[in-house]
Scaffold this motif. Sequence first.
Motif, PDB file in Angstrom:
ATOM      1  N   UNK A   1     -12.959 -36.148  28.688  1.00  0.00           N
ATOM      2  CA  UNK A   1     -13.141 -35.009  29.572  1.00  0.00           C
ATOM      3  C   UNK A   1     -13.898 -33.897  28.847  1.00  0.00           C
ATOM      4  N   UNK A   2     -14.691 -33.178  29.600  1.00  0.00           N
ATOM      5  CA  UNK A   2     -15.478 -32.071  29.069  1.00  0.00           C
ATOM      6  C   UNK A   2     -14.577 -30.893  28.720  1.00  0.00           C
ATOM      7  N   UNK A   3     -14.933 -30.183  27.662  1.00  0.00           N
ATOM      8  CA  UNK A   3     -14.162 -29.002  27.280  1.00  0.00           C
ATOM      9  C   UNK A   3     -14.486 -27.802  28.167  1.00  0.00           C
ATOM     10  N   UNK A   4     -15.496 -27.917  29.032  1.00  0.00           N
ATOM     11  CA  UNK A   4     -15.853 -26.828  29.937  1.00  0.00           C
ATOM     12  C   UNK A   4     -15.003 -26.819  31.201  1.00  0.00           C
ATOM     13  N   UNK A   5     -14.159 -27.793  31.387  1.00  0.00           N
ATOM     14  CA  UNK A   5     -13.342 -27.867  32.590  1.00  0.00           C
ATOM     15  C   UNK A   5     -12.254 -26.796  32.559  1.00  0.00           C
ATOM     16  N   UNK A   6     -11.948 -26.257  33.716  1.00  0.00           N
ATOM     17  CA  UNK A   6     -10.872 -25.277  33.820  1.00  0.00           C
ATOM     18  C   UNK A   6      -9.507 -25.929  33.624  1.00  0.00           C
ATOM     19  N   UNK A   7      -9.397 -27.203  34.020  1.00  0.00           N
ATOM     20  CA  UNK A   7      -8.160 -27.969  33.834  1.00  0.00           C
ATOM     21  C   UNK A   7      -8.523 -29.268  33.130  1.00  0.00           C
ATOM     22  N   UNK A   8      -7.978 -29.509  31.937  1.00  0.00           N
ATOM     23  CA  UNK A   8      -8.400 -30.673  31.153  1.00  0.00           C
ATOM     24  C   UNK A   8      -8.142 -32.029  31.800  1.00  0.00           C
ATOM     25  N   UNK A  11      -9.410 -31.590  36.237  1.00  0.00           N
ATOM     26  CA  UNK A  11     -10.788 -31.179  36.494  1.00  0.00           C
ATOM     27  C   UNK A  11     -10.857 -29.910  37.319  1.00  0.00           C
ATOM     28  N   UNK A  12     -12.066 -29.561  37.736  1.00  0.00           N
ATOM     29  CA  UNK A  12     -12.319 -28.268  38.369  1.00  0.00           C
ATOM     30  C   UNK A  12     -12.151 -28.246  39.883  1.00  0.00           C
ATOM     31  N   UNK A  13     -11.839 -29.356  40.516  1.00  0.00           N
ATOM     32  CA  UNK A  13     -11.804 -29.399  41.966  1.00  0.00           C
ATOM     33  C   UNK A  13     -10.399 -29.642  42.489  1.00  0.00           C
ATOM     34  N   UNK A  14     -10.129 -29.054  43.671  1.00  0.00           N
ATOM     35  CA  UNK A  14      -8.879 -29.313  44.370  1.00  0.00           C
ATOM     36  C   UNK A  14      -9.230 -29.761  45.787  1.00  0.00           C
ATOM     37  N   UNK A  15      -8.245 -30.066  46.567  1.00  0.00           N
ATOM     38  CA  UNK A  15      -8.506 -30.666  47.871  1.00  0.00           C
ATOM     39  C   UNK A  15      -8.805 -29.625  48.952  1.00  0.00           C
ATOM     40  N   UNK A  75     -23.369 -27.672  46.887  1.00  0.00           N
ATOM     41  CA  UNK A  75     -23.299 -28.994  47.491  1.00  0.00           C
ATOM     42  C   UNK A  75     -22.640 -30.038  46.613  1.00  0.00           C
ATOM     43  N   UNK A  76     -23.049 -31.295  46.802  1.00  0.00           N
ATOM     44  CA  UNK A  76     -22.355 -32.400  46.133  1.00  0.00           C
ATOM     45  C   UNK A  76     -22.543 -32.418  44.622  1.00  0.00           C
ATOM     46  N   UNK A  77     -23.582 -31.756  44.118  1.00  0.00           N
ATOM     47  CA  UNK A  77     -23.754 -31.668  42.667  1.00  0.00           C
ATOM     48  C   UNK A  77     -23.135 -30.407  42.082  1.00  0.00           C
ATOM     49  N   UNK A  78     -22.515 -29.599  42.944  1.00  0.00           N
ATOM     50  CA  UNK A  78     -21.910 -28.337  42.509  1.00  0.00           C
ATOM     51  C   UNK A  78     -20.455 -28.263  42.918  1.00  0.00           C
ATOM     52  N   UNK A  79     -20.092 -27.159  43.538  1.00  0.00           N
ATOM     53  CA  UNK A  79     -18.691 -26.906  43.880  1.00  0.00           C
ATOM     54  C   UNK A  79     -18.226 -27.598  45.158  1.00  0.00           C
ATOM     55  N   UNK A  80     -19.159 -28.152  45.920  1.00  0.00           N
ATOM     56  CA  UNK A  80     -18.844 -28.871  47.158  1.00  0.00           C
ATOM     57  C   UNK A  80     -18.284 -27.977  48.257  1.00  0.00           C
ATOM     58  N   UNK A  81     -18.682 -26.714  48.258  1.00  0.00           N
ATOM     59  CA  UNK A  81     -18.289 -25.798  49.322  1.00  0.00           C
ATOM     60  C   UNK A  81     -18.964 -26.184  50.626  1.00  0.00           C
TER      61      UNK A  81
END
Length: 156
Positions: A1-8, A11-15, A75-81
């Motif tokens: 896992x990347x060290x840039x993630x907010x949660x090791x 990961x950075x996404x939730x549902x 979009x799909x390569x970013x935050x997926x908003x």
Amino acid sequence: MSTNLLRPELGDFSSIVCFKAVVVGVEEALGEKAAAIALLAAGRLRGKNLAKELQLSASNAPLDQLAALLNKALGKDGTRLCLVDNILEVDGTYQVFCRETVCSAGEPQGSNRNLSFTLGAVQGALEEITQKRLRGKQIASVLRGSDHDVIEFGVL
């Protein structure tokens, strides 16, 4: 896992389910209008910060380039908003064509739900990029027969 993630681990996404539960809970606690104002303001701050992160502040980049940059970030390569397909300037307003917005996700056809956080995020980004104060309103919805959620921004 990347060290840039907010949660090791997670990961950075939730549902979307959890995000929509926040929206509905805020609506129940504050009422629909106050919740819309709060969610729009939160989205607007997110959009401004996103534009700064992308080093687009006061860039006034061409609209087709902005649409591509926002689509990549949101979009799909970013935050997926959402997916940002196009941004047009029509009679002194900006029209932003979005699909698969988090605000419309899971809503039944015919729902009266409008964009709130998504509208704010796009507004904040455009304000930061253009250095103009904008007022946005949703003028078309995928929930009510359109192929896009369309947001129109007028300059104040």
